[in-house]
Each structure stands twice: as structure tokens, then as C-alpha cells.
Design an enzyme around this catalytic site. Structure first.
Site, PDB file in Angstrom:
ATOM      1  N   CYS A  11       0.795  -1.370  -0.058  1.00  0.00           N
ATOM      2  CA  CYS A  11      -0.076   0.096  -0.004  1.00  0.00           C
ATOM      3  C   CYS A  11       1.058   1.279   0.177  1.00  0.00           C
ATOM      4  O   CYS A  11       2.049   1.112  -0.508  1.00  0.00           O
ATOM      5  CB  CYS A  11      -0.860   0.021   1.072  1.00  0.00           C
ATOM      6  SG  CYS A  11      -0.417   0.262   2.659  1.00  0.00           S
ATOM      7  N   ARG A  39      -3.434  -0.790   5.314  1.00  0.00           N
ATOM      8  CA  ARG A  39      -3.947  -1.606   4.473  1.00  0.00           C
ATOM      9  C   ARG A  39      -3.065  -3.091   4.260  1.00  0.00           C
ATOM     10  O   ARG A  39      -3.550  -4.140   4.567  1.00  0.00           O
ATOM     11  CB  ARG A  39      -4.419  -1.123   3.145  1.00  0.00           C
ATOM     12  CG  ARG A  39      -5.554  -0.216   3.426  1.00  0.00           C
ATOM     13  CD  ARG A  39      -5.640   0.469   1.938  1.00  0.00           C
ATOM     14  NE  ARG A  39      -4.647   1.730   1.764  1.00  0.00           N
ATOM     15  CZ  ARG A  39      -4.560   2.270   0.794  1.00  0.00           C
ATOM     16  NH1 ARG A  39      -5.321   2.384  -0.508  1.00  0.00           N
ATOM     17  NH2 ARG A  39      -3.578   3.221   0.676  1.00  0.00           N
ATOM     18  N   ASP A  47     -12.853 -27.005 -11.610  1.00  0.00           N
ATOM     19  CA  ASP A  47     -12.181 -27.696 -12.651  1.00  0.00           C
ATOM     20  C   ASP A  47     -11.179 -26.947 -13.496  1.00  0.00           C
ATOM     21  O   ASP A  47     -10.009 -27.495 -13.842  1.00  0.00           O
ATOM     22  CB  ASP A  47     -13.426 -28.104 -13.649  1.00  0.00           C
ATOM     23  CG  ASP A  47     -14.219 -29.134 -12.933  1.00  0.00           C
ATOM     24  OD1 ASP A  47     -13.919 -29.836 -12.106  1.00  0.00           O
ATOM     25  OD2 ASP A  47     -15.359 -29.335 -13.812  1.00  0.00           O
TER      26      ASP A  47
END
Length: 198
Positions: free
Chosen positions: A10, A16, A121
Site C-alpha cells: 500500500c 491496508r 475444474d
């Protein structure tokens, strides 16, 4: 490389990115993942502010007080397998520092958004040639990169950013956390599935 390394980024490396770093570290603790953080304009050696510490504690992080801000370096960028800046401006700064890092650099919310669109998948197929959990996580990051142009973009580019709460109200800290934590959870989920080969 045996380990898989994540770098969160950040601005000041006190709100953050350390919160993302600590949440990712705890969420991936048993997988041999190294997580660290830095700032593009770091308040070097500064700890997390009280609001961030309180949020970290509320999320079960027990050692947030130990964090000290660091300035990002080109070596940190080169050595990371996945780089998760908190906003698009940080991504731009990282890519300017090391242009080849573009393929492994996603804003935290961008990575989470794309990860949420990757089916089990598709992920299993993408990581099937990985010999180790770290190899499979690297292949998962490649798959996220390949999918970057296929997943619908956010309504606004700002939606890929996490708001900066520094020197803001408790409400802004709460908003920032509410944007950060789901993206971290999506990243942890995808990387854990990849590491296990599904």
C-alpha cells in the site's frame, strides 16, 4: 524456490497492506508460504495505528503490534511469486519499478474478483503439472493472469481499490476492512485449493 512468496503493498505500509499480509499469513500458515508487506511511500519503522491494531485483534491476529513499515524495493518485487497491492496506483508504481512484474501483480480486490470466477475444474487443470504445492500456487497465479481479460470488469475501476483509512474516521477503517477481508478470503481459498491440487 521451495516457498511461495506473497508481497502486499500500500502507500505507508501501516494500515491496508500489513492487515492483508497478516491475514494471508495466518490463512496460509501451513502451506510453506512466506508473506510480507511494504509501502510505495512507507512510513519506515512505524507501527500500525491504533484503529488498525484493534481491527487486527478483532480478526484474530495476535501479533500485529510487531509490524514495522518498510519501503518497497525492486528485489522484493522480483522475489515475490504474487504481489497484491491495495490500489491501482500501487500496481502502477510496482510495474514501473520492475516492468516484468506485471503478470504477477494484481490489486487485492482484482485478484479476489478473478479468483471467484475460476471454477474448481479450471483450477485443477491449470495446476495439474505442479510438482509441489508452491509450484501449483505459481500455476494458479498464471491462471489468474490468463483470466484477467476474460472475467467481467468491475462497474468502476475504483472497485478494484481498497480505500485508504489512514487518518480517517472509524467508519472509513470499517469500510476499508470490509473491502479487504472478502478479497483475502477469496485469495486464500484459491491458493489453498491450488496447493492441494484439488
Amino acid at each position: 524456490m521451495a516457498d511461495f512468496t506473497i508481497l502486499t503493498v500500500c502507500t505507508g505500509n501501516i494500515c491496508r497492506s500489513p492487515l492483508a499480509h497478516l491475514l494471508l499469513r495466518d490463512g496460509l500458515a501451513d502451506l510453506g508460504v512466506t508473506v510480507h508487506s511494504a509501502g510505495v511511500g512507507a512510513l519506515v519503522d512505524r507501527g500500525m495505528p491504533d484503529q488498525s491494531l484493534a481491527i487486527a485483534r478483532s480478526l484474530g491476529i495476535v501479533d500485529a503490534e510487531a509490524h514495522r513499515a518498510r519501503q518497497i524495493t525492486a528485489d522484493m518485487v522480483r522475489e515475490a511469486d504474487l504481489i497484491l497491492p491495495m490500489a491501482r496506483e500501487h500496481r502502477a508504481a510496482i510495474v514501473e519499478l520492475v516492468p516484468r512484474a506485471s503478470a504477477k501483480t494484481f490489486t487485492m480486490r482484482e485478484f479476489g474478483r478473478i479468483a471467484s470466477h475460476i471454477t474448481d475444474d479450471a483450477l485443477a487443470q491449470a495446476v495439474q503439472d505442479g510438482a509441489t504445492p508452491a509450484d501449483r500456487m505459481r500455476l494458479a497465479v498464471e491462471e489468474i493472469g490468463f483470466s484477467r481479460g476474460e472475467v467481467p470488469p468491475p462497474a468502476s475501476l475504483e472497485d478494484d481499490n481498497i480505500v485508504d483509512p489512514y487518518r480517517q474516521s472509524d467508519d472509513v477503517y470499517a469500510q476499508s476492512t470490509a473491502q479487504l477481508t472478502p478479497a483475502v478470503q477469496q485469495a486464500v481459498s484459491l491458493l489453498r485449493k491450488a496447493a492441494g491440487g484439488l
